[in-house]
Structures are given as structure tokens and as C-alpha cells.
Write a protein that holds these residues in place. Structure first.
Motif, mmCIF file in Angstrom:
data_model
loop_
_atom_site.group_PDB
_atom_site.id
_atom_site.type_symbol
_atom_site.label_atom_id
_atom_site.label_comp_id
_atom_site.label_asym_id
_atom_site.label_seq_id
_atom_site.Cartn_x
_atom_site.Cartn_y
_atom_site.Cartn_z
ATOM 1 N N ALA A 278 10.955 -11.251 -8.408
ATOM 2 C CA ALA A 278 9.840 -11.862 -9.135
ATOM 3 C C ALA A 278 9.101 -12.891 -8.283
ATOM 4 O O ALA A 278 7.869 -12.948 -8.270
ATOM 5 N N GLY A 279 9.852 -13.673 -7.546
ATOM 6 C CA GLY A 279 9.218 -14.694 -6.715
ATOM 7 C C GLY A 279 8.410 -14.101 -5.572
ATOM 8 O O GLY A 279 7.385 -14.662 -5.159
ATOM 9 N N GLU A 280 8.855 -12.953 -5.070
ATOM 10 C CA GLU A 280 8.163 -12.319 -3.938
ATOM 11 C C GLU A 280 6.840 -11.700 -4.347
ATOM 12 O O GLU A 280 5.893 -11.644 -3.550
ATOM 13 N N THR A 281 6.740 -11.229 -5.565
ATOM 14 C CA THR A 281 5.503 -10.559 -5.991
ATOM 15 C C THR A 281 4.349 -11.532 -6.237
ATOM 16 O O THR A 281 3.211 -11.110 -6.408
ATOM 17 N N LYS A 282 4.648 -12.830 -6.269
ATOM 18 C CA LYS A 282 3.569 -13.813 -6.448
ATOM 19 C C LYS A 282 2.599 -13.810 -5.269
ATOM 20 O O LYS A 282 1.433 -14.182 -5.412
ATOM 21 N N GLU A 283 3.084 -13.383 -4.092
ATOM 22 C CA GLU A 283 2.256 -13.386 -2.895
ATOM 23 C C GLU A 283 1.619 -12.024 -2.611
ATOM 24 O O GLU A 283 0.913 -11.859 -1.623
ATOM 25 N N VAL A 284 1.862 -11.059 -3.468
ATOM 26 C CA VAL A 284 1.326 -9.712 -3.265
ATOM 27 C C VAL A 284 -0.179 -9.694 -3.536
ATOM 28 O O VAL A 284 -0.661 -10.348 -4.466
ATOM 29 N N LYS A 285 -0.925 -8.942 -2.726
ATOM 30 C CA LYS A 285 -2.378 -8.815 -2.881
ATOM 31 C C LYS A 285 -2.754 -7.342 -2.997
ATOM 32 O O LYS A 285 -2.187 -6.490 -2.307
ATOM 33 N N ALA A 286 -3.705 -7.071 -3.862
ATOM 34 C CA ALA A 286 -4.194 -5.699 -3.983
ATOM 35 C C ALA A 286 -4.986 -5.326 -2.740
ATOM 36 O O ALA A 286 -5.573 -6.181 -2.076
ATOM 37 N N MET A 287 -4.998 -4.033 -2.398
ATOM 38 C CA MET A 287 -5.752 -3.593 -1.229
ATOM 39 C C MET A 287 -6.500 -2.308 -1.548
ATOM 40 O O MET A 287 -6.124 -1.548 -2.449
ATOM 41 N N ASN A 288 -7.579 -2.098 -0.813
ATOM 42 C CA ASN A 288 -8.314 -0.843 -0.905
ATOM 43 C C ASN A 288 -7.718 0.112 0.114
ATOM 44 O O ASN A 288 -7.641 -0.224 1.298
ATOM 45 N N PRO A 289 -7.287 1.318 -0.292
ATOM 46 C CA PRO A 289 -6.642 2.245 0.656
ATOM 47 C C PRO A 289 -7.528 2.636 1.834
ATOM 48 O O PRO A 289 -7.029 3.153 2.827
ATOM 49 N N GLN A 290 -8.828 2.347 1.745
ATOM 50 C CA GLN A 290 -9.721 2.615 2.888
ATOM 51 C C GLN A 290 -9.262 1.844 4.117
ATOM 52 O O GLN A 290 -9.465 2.272 5.256
ATOM 53 N N CYS A 291 -8.615 0.700 3.888
ATOM 54 C CA CYS A 291 -8.161 -0.147 4.998
ATOM 55 C C CYS A 291 -7.147 0.565 5.886
ATOM 56 O O CYS A 291 -6.944 0.180 7.031
ATOM 57 N N LEU A 292 -6.502 1.599 5.345
ATOM 58 C CA LEU A 292 -5.473 2.301 6.105
ATOM 59 C C LEU A 292 -6.058 3.245 7.146
ATOM 60 O O LEU A 292 -5.362 3.694 8.043
ATOM 61 N N GLU A 293 -7.354 3.554 7.012
ATOM 62 C CA GLU A 293 -7.969 4.545 7.890
ATOM 63 C C GLU A 293 -8.269 3.987 9.274
ATOM 64 O O GLU A 293 -8.207 4.693 10.267
ATOM 65 N N GLY A 294 -8.606 2.714 9.360
ATOM 66 C CA GLY A 294 -8.984 2.132 10.645
ATOM 67 C C GLY A 294 -10.424 2.474 10.975
ATOM 68 O O GLY A 294 -10.839 3.637 10.844
ATOM 69 N N VAL A 295 -11.189 1.481 11.360
ATOM 70 C CA VAL A 295 -12.615 1.685 11.634
ATOM 71 C C VAL A 295 -13.024 0.940 12.902
ATOM 72 O O VAL A 295 -12.404 -0.044 13.294
ATOM 73 N N ASP A 296 -14.102 1.423 13.552
ATOM 74 C CA ASP A 296 -14.659 0.745 14.714
ATOM 75 C C ASP A 296 -15.382 -0.539 14.319
ATOM 76 O O ASP A 296 -15.371 -1.521 15.053
ATOM 77 N N ASP A 297 -16.053 -0.497 13.151
ATOM 78 C CA ASP A 297 -16.829 -1.643 12.678
ATOM 79 C C ASP A 297 -16.332 -2.018 11.287
ATOM 80 O O ASP A 297 -16.492 -1.262 10.325
#
Length: 325
Positions: free
Chosen positions: A48-67
Motif C-alpha cells: 500500500a505504501g509503495e503505490t502512493k508513488e505510482v504514476k499513470a503513463m501513456n503506453p506511447q512512451c514505450l515506443e521511443g521517439v526521435d523528438d
């Protein structure tokens, strides 16, 4: 309260990697226990204490981009993850709009050879991956197209690679200028001026760089390089360099495992093998208090040849017109 549903992606804190990407296996809310799996398939039960620092993310971030401007959600974690994943693939340059970020690989990469430069000159930055060459190309073209002065700020922490980036930037400007004016009588003069600017670097590093605990060749000064160009032809017509010594205290005091400015060690090393220095009665660097203040004097830096560096400093003085007298 916000929830992290099954199948969504999140950032979870990690002691070694700062944050890592994970996929939610059972729905939970911040402050309650949850179960996730990392991208490599490892299942993790979060308290429970660890999930306080969890942040939502957009899966697009996993692709990697030049810009990274192309990210739908641009935040600290997505920037870090993108830079990290590209770095692991030896891709050290990434754009954020007009800003080029670089991560020092601390090794040589085959991205500065003449063939790579040729591609940027022929294709332009818009059709090539992020690179210092691209920044140089944009600045050069904007100067010609809009008849306007251009500025480039190279900043970063010690050891980030600022000095090397500046060299790469100037070498590209010089090469593109030379090719645009290959039949012009002023082309040779422009190359000579640019070469003089580059030749000053060993001299500046000798008097303004030192070994620190983080970087064996750390610049302890700032510099402003001004390259004057004919904005109709792209020829280099002049240049100047202003330096600002930022750390005068190093002359009389050095912290543990650090050195004074390189020039002192270069002269002492050269004096051991060059008869011309005999009249000055110089001793080894270890004999001088201002050069040996570490408990274990680091007067010699692994991988750095002070005699060879002194020769480069001497040649730089000659190149810019400083006479032996």
C-alpha cells in the motif's frame, strides 16, 4: 480517487533505475496494495505504501521517439525512459523541439565520420536523426535564409560532453561553408579562420581544464565563441573567443583526487625530457605543494599523456600567432 485498471501502464519507483514501466495485473488505487508486471515479464506485488508513488503513463512512451514533442504526455518519467532506452541502443541524441539533448556515452561511436557529415549536408537535418550536425545545419541555413544572427548554447553538468559538442558544431559549420564556396578565393581564408578557432582549444584546456572526481578533463571556465560570417555566401570571415575563468581557487587548493590546471603538470612533464627547460630548474609535479595536495597525489592521470598534451598546447600557441619570444 483515481484507479489504475487492469491492462493500464504505470511508472513504479525503482532504486536502481529511478522508475520502470509496468502493466497493471489487478485494479488498485494509490495507497492500496496492487499487482503489476514489468515489461520483461517479472511479476511484482506492491504494498500500500509503495503505490502512493505510482504514476499513470501513456503506453506511447514505450515506443521511443526521435523528438519528444511528439509524446502525447510529456513528463519527467517519459523523458527519462526515452533517453535511457535510446542510450542503451547507443543513440545518444534526442530532440525536444529545437532543443537537442545528449547523453555522454563515454566511448567512441561511429557517428562523426565524414560519411555521416556528408549525409547531413546533402539531406538536411529534417531528413536525418537528431545530431549536433543537425543543430549546426539549422543554424547555418537560418543565417543564410533569414539574414539573421544565430546563437547556440551548449550547457550541461561536468563531463556531459560540452567541449566535444562544440568541436563537432564548429567542424560542421566549417565544412558546409567550405563546400558552398569551394570555387571562391575566400573559402581558404574561412577554413583557416575556423581552424584557428579550433586550434585554440588545446590552449584553453591547458589553462582552464583540470581533473576532478567526476571528469579527468573538466572545463573550469566558460567561453563564448563568435564566428563572423558573410550571410549571403556562407563564408567565414572572422572570429573571436572570450573565456571566463570560473574557479580561481583551484590555483591554490584542490580537493581529494583532483588536480590543479593541466598546464602546470604539462610543463613539469615536458621539463623532464626537454633540454630547453633545464635552465628553469623545474622538478616533478609531486614536489610542488600547489600540485600535490591530495593525500595520494594524482599528478598523473590515467590515459592522459602530459608531454603530448604540452606539445598540443605549444602547437596551438604557434597556430594562433603566439611567438616563442
Amino acid at each position: 480517487m483515481a484507479q489504475f485498471p487492469v491492462g493500464s501502464y504505470i511508472w513504479i519507483p525503482d532504486e536502481d533505475e529511478v522508475v520502470i514501466a509496468a502493466k497493471v495485473e489487478s485494479t488498485f488505487s494509490p495507497g492500496t496494495a496492487g499487482k503489476v508486471s514489468t515489461l520483461d515479464g517479472k511479476s511484482i506485488n506492491l504494498k500500500a505504501g509503495e503505490t502512493k508513488e505510482v504514476k499513470a503513463m501513456n503506453p506511447q512512451c514505450l515506443e521511443g521517439v526521435d523528438d519528444m514533442v511528439n509524446f502525447k504526455e510529456l513528463d519527467e518519467f517519459s523523458i527519462l525512459n526515452n533517453l535511457r532506452s535510446r542510450y542503451y541502443d547507443d543513440i545518444i541524441y534526442t530532440n525536444i523541439g529545437k532543443i537537442l539533448t545528449s547523453v555522454n556515452p563515454f566511448k567512441m561511436l561511429p557517428i562523426y565520420d565524414p560519411m555521416v557529415m556528408d549525409e547531413y549536408i546533402e539531406k538536411g537535418s529534417s531528413r536525418m536523426p537528431p545530431h549536433v550536425y543537425g543543430v549546426s545545419d539549422d543554424a547555418f541555413n537560418a543565417m543564410i535564409d533569414f539574414k539573421a544572427n544565430q546563437s547556440c548554447i551548449v550547457s550541461g553538468e561536468s563531463g556531459a560532453g560540452k567541449t566535444e559538442a562544440t568541436k563537432v558544431f564548429l567542424s560542421y559549420i566549417s565544412e558546409k561553408s567550405k563546400r558552398m564556396n569551394s570555387t571562391s578565393s575566400s573559402a581558404g581564408a574561412g577554413v583557416e579562420i575556423q581552424q584557428k578557432i579550433l586550434e585554440t582549444n588545446p590552449l584553453l584546456e591547458a589553462f582552464g581544464n583540470a581533473k576532478t572526481t567526476r571528469n579527468d578533463n573538466s572545463s573550469r571556465f566558460g567561453k563564448w565563441i563568435k564566428v563572423q560570417m558573410d550571410n549571403t555566401k556562407g563564408t567565414i570571415v572572422g572570429g573571436s573567443l572570450t573565456s571566463y575563468l570560473l574557479e580561481k581557487s583551484r590555483l591554490v587548493y584542490q580537493a581529494e583526487e583532483e588536480r590543479n590546471y593541466h598546464i602546470f603538470y604539462q610543463i613539469c612533464a615536458a621539463a623532464e625530457s626537454d633540454p630547453e627547460f633545464e635552465e628553469y630548474g623545474l622538478a616533478e609535479a609531486t614536489q610542488y605543494y600547489y600540485l600535490n595536495q591530495s593525500s595520494e597525489p594524482c599528478t598523473v592521470v590515467e590515459g592522459m599523456d602530459d608531454i603530448a598534451e604540452f606539445n598540443s598546447t605549444w602547437n596551438a600557441m604557434d597556430a594562433i600567432g603566439i611567438t616563442p619570444e
